[in-house]
Motif scaffolding. Structure first.
Motif, PDB file in Angstrom:
ATOM      1  N   ARG A 148       9.788 -11.601 -95.049  1.00 36.60           N
ATOM      2  CA  ARG A 148       9.375 -10.616 -94.045  1.00 36.60           C
ATOM      3  C   ARG A 148      10.576 -10.124 -93.250  1.00 36.60           C
ATOM      4  NH1 ARG A 148       3.787 -13.442 -91.883  1.00 36.60           N
ATOM      5  NH2 ARG A 148       2.521 -12.840 -93.685  1.00 36.60           N
ATOM      6  N   LYS A 152      11.929  -6.324 -92.970  1.00 35.59           N
ATOM      7  CA  LYS A 152      12.148  -5.660 -91.684  1.00 35.59           C
ATOM      8  C   LYS A 152      13.550  -5.055 -91.635  1.00 35.59           C
ATOM      9  CE  LYS A 152       8.985  -8.502 -88.948  1.00 35.59           C
ATOM     10  NZ  LYS A 152       8.183  -7.516 -88.254  1.00 35.59           N
ATOM     11  N   GLU A 156      14.418  -1.042 -91.491  1.00 37.59           N
ATOM     12  CA  GLU A 156      15.291  -0.508 -90.431  1.00 37.59           C
ATOM     13  C   GLU A 156      16.462   0.268 -91.030  1.00 37.59           C
ATOM     14  OE1 GLU A 156      15.395  -0.574 -86.979  1.00 37.59           O
ATOM     15  OE2 GLU A 156      13.340  -1.312 -86.991  1.00 37.59           O
TER      16      GLU A 156
END
Length: 165
Positions: A148, A152, A156
């Motif tokens: 995860r 992320k 980004e």
């Protein structure tokens, strides 16, 4: 061989590598490792056995490193400052350094436990089992949390690339 000598012989390399992954400096990692085992000697009788001894030693190293950073936050280690070189392709250098800065910024702003799990897995090269033990969770939890965190970071970075187009 005493119990502590056995612990030292079995875990020295792991603790040094963990400390090196935190500090990125061999001398600091050596200091952290030494202090970790000194603190472990003093508190070995307090070790309850709730977790693997490696996890306990890593936690001591991590706590010592945090203390070290607080005490030495204004010191710049000159050995870690790269020498200036004469570069000809300045555009490439600027784009790479901007990317590196953005990745560091994303990592810095990542929420816990994603941030710490990512650092422990990627830089510390700990197994999912070791990370799970540090957090008193399962290795599956550590694996899911790491992936995860990667997603992320990837999301980004994609946002950054899209905004630069």
């Amino acid at each position: 061989m005493t119990e502590f000598q056995e612990i030292y012989n079995n875990y020295f390399k792991d603790i040094f590598l963990f400390a090196y992954s935190l500090s990125k400096d061999r001398h600091i990692a050596e200091d952290i490792t030494s202090e970790t085992f000194i603190k472990a000697i003093k508190s070995l009788e307090n070790f309850r056995g709730d977790c693997d001894i490696r996890v306990w030693l890593c936690q001591i190293a991590k706590n010592y490193y945090s203390s070290y950073l607080r005490k030495n936050k204004k010191i710049i280690i000159t050995d870690t400052i790269p020498e200036e070189k004469d570069y000809t392709d300045i555009e490439k250098i600027v784009s790479v350094s901007e990317e590196t800065m953005k990745i560091n910024e994303i990592l810095h702003n990542l929420q816990e436990p994603y941030k710490e799990v990512f650092y422990l897995r990627f830089f510390g090269e700990l197994s999912y089992k070791q990370i799970g033990d540090l957090f008193r969770k399962t290795d599956n939890w550590a694996c899911v949390t790491y992936h995860r965190a990667r997603n992320k970071i990837k999301d980004e970075m994609e946002d950054v690339y899209e905004s630069n187009l």
